[in-house]
Scaffold this motif. Sequence first.
Motif, PDB file in Angstrom:
ATOM      1  N   ARG A 228      -6.160   3.715  -5.833  1.00  0.00           N
ATOM      2  CA  ARG A 228      -5.970   4.150  -4.803  1.00  0.00           C
ATOM      3  C   ARG A 228      -4.890   3.770  -3.563  1.00  0.00           C
ATOM      4  NH1 ARG A 228      -8.531   5.320   0.425  1.00  0.00           N
ATOM      5  NH2 ARG A 228      -8.562   7.602   0.286  1.00  0.00           N
ATOM      6  N   ARG A 229      -5.522   2.611  -3.352  1.00  0.00           N
ATOM      7  CA  ARG A 229      -4.469   1.879  -2.471  1.00  0.00           C
ATOM      8  C   ARG A 229      -2.579   2.268  -2.523  1.00  0.00           C
ATOM      9  NH1 ARG A 229      -1.555  -3.334  -1.821  1.00  0.00           N
ATOM     10  NH2 ARG A 229      -1.599  -3.671  -3.816  1.00  0.00           N
TER      11      ARG A 229
ATOM     12  N   ASP B 144       0.081   8.726   0.790  1.00  0.00           N
ATOM     13  CA  ASP B 144      -1.009   9.679   1.036  1.00  0.00           C
ATOM     14  C   ASP B 144      -0.585  11.175   0.082  1.00  0.00           C
ATOM     15  OD1 ASP B 144      -2.921  10.988   2.449  1.00  0.00           O
ATOM     16  OD2 ASP B 144      -1.052  11.460   3.866  1.00  0.00           O
TER      17      ASP B 144
ATOM     18  N   ASP C  27       0.983  -1.107   0.293  1.00  0.00           N
ATOM     19  CA  ASP C  27       0.253  -0.200   0.192  1.00  0.00           C
ATOM     20  C   ASP C  27       1.187   1.329   0.318  1.00  0.00           C
ATOM     21  OD1 ASP C  27      -2.388  -2.235   0.278  1.00  0.00           O
ATOM     22  OD2 ASP C  27      -2.700  -1.413   2.511  1.00  0.00           O
TER      23      ASP C  27
ATOM     24  N   VAL D 177      -5.617  11.684  -3.690  1.00  0.00           N
ATOM     25  CA  VAL D 177      -5.661  10.785  -2.453  1.00  0.00           C
ATOM     26  C   VAL D 177      -5.773  11.661  -1.127  1.00  0.00           C
ATOM     27  CG1 VAL D 177      -6.359   8.421  -3.466  1.00  0.00           C
ATOM     28  CG2 VAL D 177      -4.273   8.797  -2.621  1.00  0.00           C
ATOM     29  N   GLU D 178      -6.749  11.291   0.106  1.00  0.00           N
ATOM     30  CA  GLU D 178      -5.619  11.259   0.837  1.00  0.00           C
ATOM     31  C   GLU D 178      -6.479  10.834   2.222  1.00  0.00           C
ATOM     32  OE1 GLU D 178      -6.824  15.897   1.748  1.00  0.00           O
ATOM     33  OE2 GLU D 178      -5.896  16.601  -0.302  1.00  0.00           O
ATOM     34  N   ARG D 179      -5.954  10.690   2.553  1.00  0.00           N
ATOM     35  CA  ARG D 179      -5.908   9.485   3.914  1.00  0.00           C
ATOM     36  C   ARG D 179      -6.282   9.800   4.645  1.00  0.00           C
ATOM     37  NH1 ARG D 179      -2.829   6.262   0.711  1.00  0.00           N
ATOM     38  NH2 ARG D 179      -4.947   4.922  -0.965  1.00  0.00           N
TER      39      ARG D 179
END
Length: 225
Positions: free
Chosen positions: A112-113, A117, A86, A223-225
Amino acid sequence: MSAATGAMPWWYWNRFVLQRLREGVERELLGLDLPEETPLLEFGCGNKPYADMATRYGYCYEGADFKDNKHADIVIDEAGRVDCKDGTYPVVLSIQVLEHVPDPGAYLREVRRLLSDGGRLVLSTHGMWEYHPCPTDYWRWTLDGLEKLLIDNGFKVESKQGIVGLMAASVQLFQDSVRRRLPRGFRQVFVFLCQGIMSLLDRMQGTNSKNRNSMIYLLVASVER
Ligand SMILES: C[S@@+](CC[C@H](N)C(=O)[O-])C[C@H]1O[C@@H](n2cnc3c(N)ncnc32)[C@H](O)[C@@H]1O
């Protein structure tokens, strides 16, 4: 549609669209303004037409594709997944792949994975194009539909644009619907003329209009986690 590598001959049947797409990808990769040696994965790399460009701009390029693609550095399994941790990649490139994917949502969730970040996906796919299986051909989009698909799968759309508007598109589709019926000797001249007309017409088409109807849409999403 697959991008040819190297110089395209003057009679190449999708020369204009590929040139515009290439310029768009180049603009987006440069615009990300990332440090040298930033890892970049092309997810569905074909014969890697963007590898040279990405390397020239300082990215550390890897291409993923199915096991029968001898160009692939990383193998995509039958479920559409790759054996990578990831968050491995700050940038994923997906150029003219999504229309061939049976489950676009699952494909985007795998992208996305793989993204770190704040990582960015540079994505292009078709608005309008003739049927072209690779190995299958499932989908066409509007810009609204693509944006919704990205948001629904956890992305934030940073930029979006149509590449090659309706007037030029109508000439490409006309060309592709008749060129194989023409005598071989005339075919190259016909394609050359059509590609030239497309170039003239596309200059007359504004950005807003291209965002409504385009042969290809190019988006950058994060993408923001
Ligand atoms: C039209 S080619 C584009 C290749 C390259 N990105 C380019 O711009 O020339 C589509 C590629 O998507 C790959 N592909 C098809 N289905 C896929 C899937 N479910 N997941 C990832 N790649 C896929 C194909 O193997 C093929 O290499």
